[in-house]
Write a protein that holds these residues in place. Structure first.
Motif, PDB file in Angstrom:
ATOM      1  N   ALA A   1     -24.736   6.371  70.739  1.00  0.00           N
ATOM      2  CA  ALA A   1     -25.692   7.255  70.077  1.00  0.00           C
ATOM      3  C   ALA A   1     -25.123   8.651  69.890  1.00  0.00           C
ATOM      4  N   GLY A   2     -25.451   9.270  68.761  1.00  0.00           N
ATOM      5  CA  GLY A   2     -25.053  10.648  68.513  1.00  0.00           C
ATOM      6  C   GLY A   2     -23.559  10.831  68.657  1.00  0.00           C
ATOM      7  N   ALA A   3     -23.149  11.716  69.576  1.00  0.00           N
ATOM      8  CA  ALA A   3     -21.729  11.960  69.796  1.00  0.00           C
ATOM      9  C   ALA A   3     -21.012  10.698  70.268  1.00  0.00           C
ATOM     10  N   GLY A   4     -21.740   9.764  70.890  1.00  0.00           N
ATOM     11  CA  GLY A   4     -21.152   8.485  71.270  1.00  0.00           C
ATOM     12  C   GLY A   4     -20.791   7.652  70.057  1.00  0.00           C
ATOM     13  N   PHE A   5     -21.608   7.713  69.013  1.00  0.00           N
ATOM     14  CA  PHE A   5     -21.309   7.066  67.737  1.00  0.00           C
ATOM     15  C   PHE A   5     -20.076   7.731  67.115  1.00  0.00           C
ATOM     16  N   SER A   6     -20.027   9.061  67.153  1.00  0.00           N
ATOM     17  CA  SER A   6     -18.863   9.782  66.637  1.00  0.00           C
ATOM     18  C   SER A   6     -17.598   9.374  67.373  1.00  0.00           C
TER      19      SER A   6
ATOM     20  N   LYS B   1     -33.123  13.562  64.587  1.00  0.00           N
ATOM     21  CA  LYS B   1     -34.278  13.578  65.473  1.00  0.00           C
ATOM     22  C   LYS B   1     -34.294  14.809  66.361  1.00  0.00           C
ATOM     23  N   LEU B   2     -33.102  15.350  66.622  1.00  0.00           N
ATOM     24  CA  LEU B   2     -33.007  16.584  67.411  1.00  0.00           C
ATOM     25  C   LEU B   2     -33.103  17.829  66.540  1.00  0.00           C
ATOM     26  N   GLY B   3     -33.118  17.626  65.235  1.00  0.00           N
ATOM     27  CA  GLY B   3     -33.191  18.767  64.327  1.00  0.00           C
ATOM     28  C   GLY B   3     -31.854  19.399  64.047  1.00  0.00           C
ATOM     29  N   THR B   4     -30.788  18.585  64.077  1.00  0.00           N
ATOM     30  CA  THR B   4     -29.463  19.146  63.832  1.00  0.00           C
ATOM     31  C   THR B   4     -28.613  18.199  62.993  1.00  0.00           C
ATOM     32  N   SER B   5     -27.461  18.701  62.580  1.00  0.00           N
ATOM     33  CA  SER B   5     -26.475  17.900  61.871  1.00  0.00           C
ATOM     34  C   SER B   5     -25.487  17.333  62.874  1.00  0.00           C
ATOM     35  N   SER B   6     -24.471  16.631  62.382  1.00  0.00           N
ATOM     36  CA  SER B   6     -23.563  15.898  63.264  1.00  0.00           C
ATOM     37  C   SER B   6     -22.425  16.764  63.780  1.00  0.00           C
ATOM     38  N   ASP B   7     -21.719  16.207  64.764  1.00  0.00           N
ATOM     39  CA  ASP B   7     -20.452  16.766  65.202  1.00  0.00           C
ATOM     40  C   ASP B   7     -19.513  15.604  65.480  1.00  0.00           C
ATOM     41  N   GLY B   8     -18.287  15.902  65.904  1.00  0.00           N
ATOM     42  CA  GLY B   8     -17.344  14.843  66.211  1.00  0.00           C
ATOM     43  C   GLY B   8     -16.789  14.106  65.013  1.00  0.00           C
ATOM     44  N   GLY B   9     -17.055  14.620  63.806  1.00  0.00           N
ATOM     45  CA  GLY B   9     -16.501  14.010  62.606  1.00  0.00           C
ATOM     46  C   GLY B   9     -17.284  12.833  62.063  1.00  0.00           C
ATOM     47  N   LEU B  10     -18.508  12.599  62.561  1.00  0.00           N
ATOM     48  CA  LEU B  10     -19.256  11.431  62.102  1.00  0.00           C
ATOM     49  C   LEU B  10     -19.546  11.496  60.612  1.00  0.00           C
ATOM     50  N   SER B  11     -19.918  12.671  60.102  1.00  0.00           N
ATOM     51  CA  SER B  11     -20.200  12.778  58.664  1.00  0.00           C
ATOM     52  C   SER B  11     -18.945  12.511  57.844  1.00  0.00           C
ATOM     53  N   PHE B  12     -17.792  12.921  58.357  1.00  0.00           N
ATOM     54  CA  PHE B  12     -16.514  12.654  57.679  1.00  0.00           C
ATOM     55  C   PHE B  12     -16.222  11.155  57.666  1.00  0.00           C
ATOM     56  N   GLN B  13     -16.333  10.524  58.831  1.00  0.00           N
ATOM     57  CA  GLN B  13     -15.966   9.113  58.945  1.00  0.00           C
ATOM     58  C   GLN B  13     -16.883   8.216  58.113  1.00  0.00           C
TER      59      GLN B  13
ATOM     60  N   LEU C   1     -14.219  19.298  60.757  1.00  0.00           N
ATOM     61  CA  LEU C   1     -14.802  19.496  62.081  1.00  0.00           C
ATOM     62  C   LEU C   1     -15.319  20.922  62.243  1.00  0.00           C
ATOM     63  N   GLU C   2     -14.584  21.884  61.689  1.00  0.00           N
ATOM     64  CA  GLU C   2     -15.043  23.279  61.753  1.00  0.00           C
ATOM     65  C   GLU C   2     -16.333  23.450  60.959  1.00  0.00           C
ATOM     66  N   ARG C   3     -16.417  22.814  59.808  1.00  0.00           N
ATOM     67  CA  ARG C   3     -17.645  22.878  59.010  1.00  0.00           C
ATOM     68  C   ARG C   3     -18.799  22.230  59.768  1.00  0.00           C
ATOM     69  N   GLU C   4     -18.533  21.088  60.432  1.00  0.00           N
ATOM     70  CA  GLU C   4     -19.580  20.443  61.226  1.00  0.00           C
ATOM     71  C   GLU C   4     -20.057  21.359  62.343  1.00  0.00           C
ATOM     72  N   LYS C   5     -19.109  22.009  63.016  1.00  0.00           N
ATOM     73  CA  LYS C   5     -19.483  22.895  64.112  1.00  0.00           C
ATOM     74  C   LYS C   5     -20.380  24.024  63.631  1.00  0.00           C
ATOM     75  N   GLN C   6     -20.005  24.651  62.531  1.00  0.00           N
ATOM     76  CA  GLN C   6     -20.803  25.773  62.030  1.00  0.00           C
ATOM     77  C   GLN C   6     -22.183  25.309  61.588  1.00  0.00           C
ATOM     78  N   ALA C   7     -22.267  24.128  60.972  1.00  0.00           N
ATOM     79  CA  ALA C   7     -23.570  23.587  60.577  1.00  0.00           C
ATOM     80  C   ALA C   7     -24.423  23.276  61.797  1.00  0.00           C
ATOM     81  N   PHE C   8     -23.790  22.711  62.833  1.00  0.00           N
ATOM     82  CA  PHE C   8     -24.503  22.396  64.073  1.00  0.00           C
ATOM     83  C   PHE C   8     -25.046  23.666  64.712  1.00  0.00           C
TER      84      PHE C   8
ATOM     85  N   PRO D   1     -20.814   8.577  49.858  1.00  0.00           N
ATOM     86  CA  PRO D   1     -21.868   9.545  50.190  1.00  0.00           C
ATOM     87  C   PRO D   1     -23.270   8.945  50.288  1.00  0.00           C
ATOM     88  N   ALA D   2     -23.641   8.092  49.337  1.00  0.00           N
ATOM     89  CA  ALA D   2     -25.014   7.583  49.316  1.00  0.00           C
ATOM     90  C   ALA D   2     -25.315   6.725  50.542  1.00  0.00           C
TER      91      ALA D   2
END
Length: 259
Positions: A110-115, A137-149, A227-234, A156-157
């Protein structure tokens, strides 16, 4: 080994086990630093040709340690940023490893575990495993590169659909999407993971390293920048009252369940 990580070796296959099952193998700074140390040792060694990343307990990883995240929120954005940086250094180390890395998933990721699972080169999962995005569900975007992967692998869709869907992905669904390479039963998980690692390690290391580089699984172009973009979004999401309230609620619910 400290940080709830153990290391074992069979022939030229190294098995890294997350064994903080009492905390559902949640990811905190100590874990990230411990796994990073292990990965660096594996990378510098000439004895290994493949890595299996597995976990004890019923959960592969429940993701980020929400109690630690809540505590770091109280300390300020810089403290939370340090946690994300530690996680991302670990993810980059997995991606930069010249050896095949196989995630062996015995339960929910789950979450970072999925990443973490998606950072590996291949995934073997039991047929009851679940893959949970969790972040919205936590009200945030991803980290760990999940959106990239997910975007890179699925487009995208479909990636957006997985991020915003209510239900987790089953192992079978993840397999059909190409996110999981082998689905097996619980009794055969370790053997199936080891067999895949053995097959991947049967080739000369130099050839495997070059193939990983050409395919882009080794030092992906633009991955560190993403990853830097994910961090800033998070961090932007983490500054909202909705995020703090959601994290506090999850931490409270977890504490009640443990009583």
């Amino acid at each position: 080994m400290a940080n709830n990580i153990t290391l074992s070796q069979t022939d030229d296959i190294v098995v890294v086990t997350m064994c903080n099952n009492e905390q559902a193998n949640t990811i905190d700074v100590s874990f990230c630093e411990g796994l990073l140390k292990v990965l660096n040792e594996v990378k510098s060694s000439q004895q290994h040709k493949a890595v299996v990343l597995r976990a004890n307990g019923s959960v592969f990883s429940a993701g980020g340690d929400l109690a630690e995240i809540l505590e770091r929120l109280d300390r300020g954005a810089g403290s939370l940023e340090a946690l994300i940086d530690a996680f991302h250094r670990m993810i980059l180390a997995i991606r930069g490893l010249p050896l095949p890395v196989i995630a062996s998933i015995q339960g929910p990721a789950a979450g970072a575990g999925f990443s973490l699972a998606m950072a590996c080169d291949a995934v073997v999962a039991v047929n009851t495993a679940k893959f949970v995005v969790g972040y919205p569900k936590l009200g945030t975007s991803s980290d760990g590169g999940l959106s990239f992967q997910l975007t890179r692998r699925l487009g995208p869709a479909r990636a957006l659909d997985i991020f915003l869907r209510k239900e987790p992905l089953s192992a079978e669904e993840a397999s059909l999407l190409g996110l999981v390479q082998r689905v097996t039963d619980a009794a055969s998980l370790d053997d199936t993971s080891f067999e895949l690692a053995k097959m991947m390690s049967s080739y000369p290391t130099a050839a495997v390293t070059e193939i990983k580089s050409l395919i882009g699984t080794l030092c992906d172009d633009g991955f560190a920048q993403h990853l830097e973009r994910e961090k800033q979004a998070f961090l932007r999401c983490a500054s909202t009252t909705e995020f703090r309230a959601s994290v506090a609620r999850f931490v409270h619910q977890s504490a009640v369940r443990k009583r």
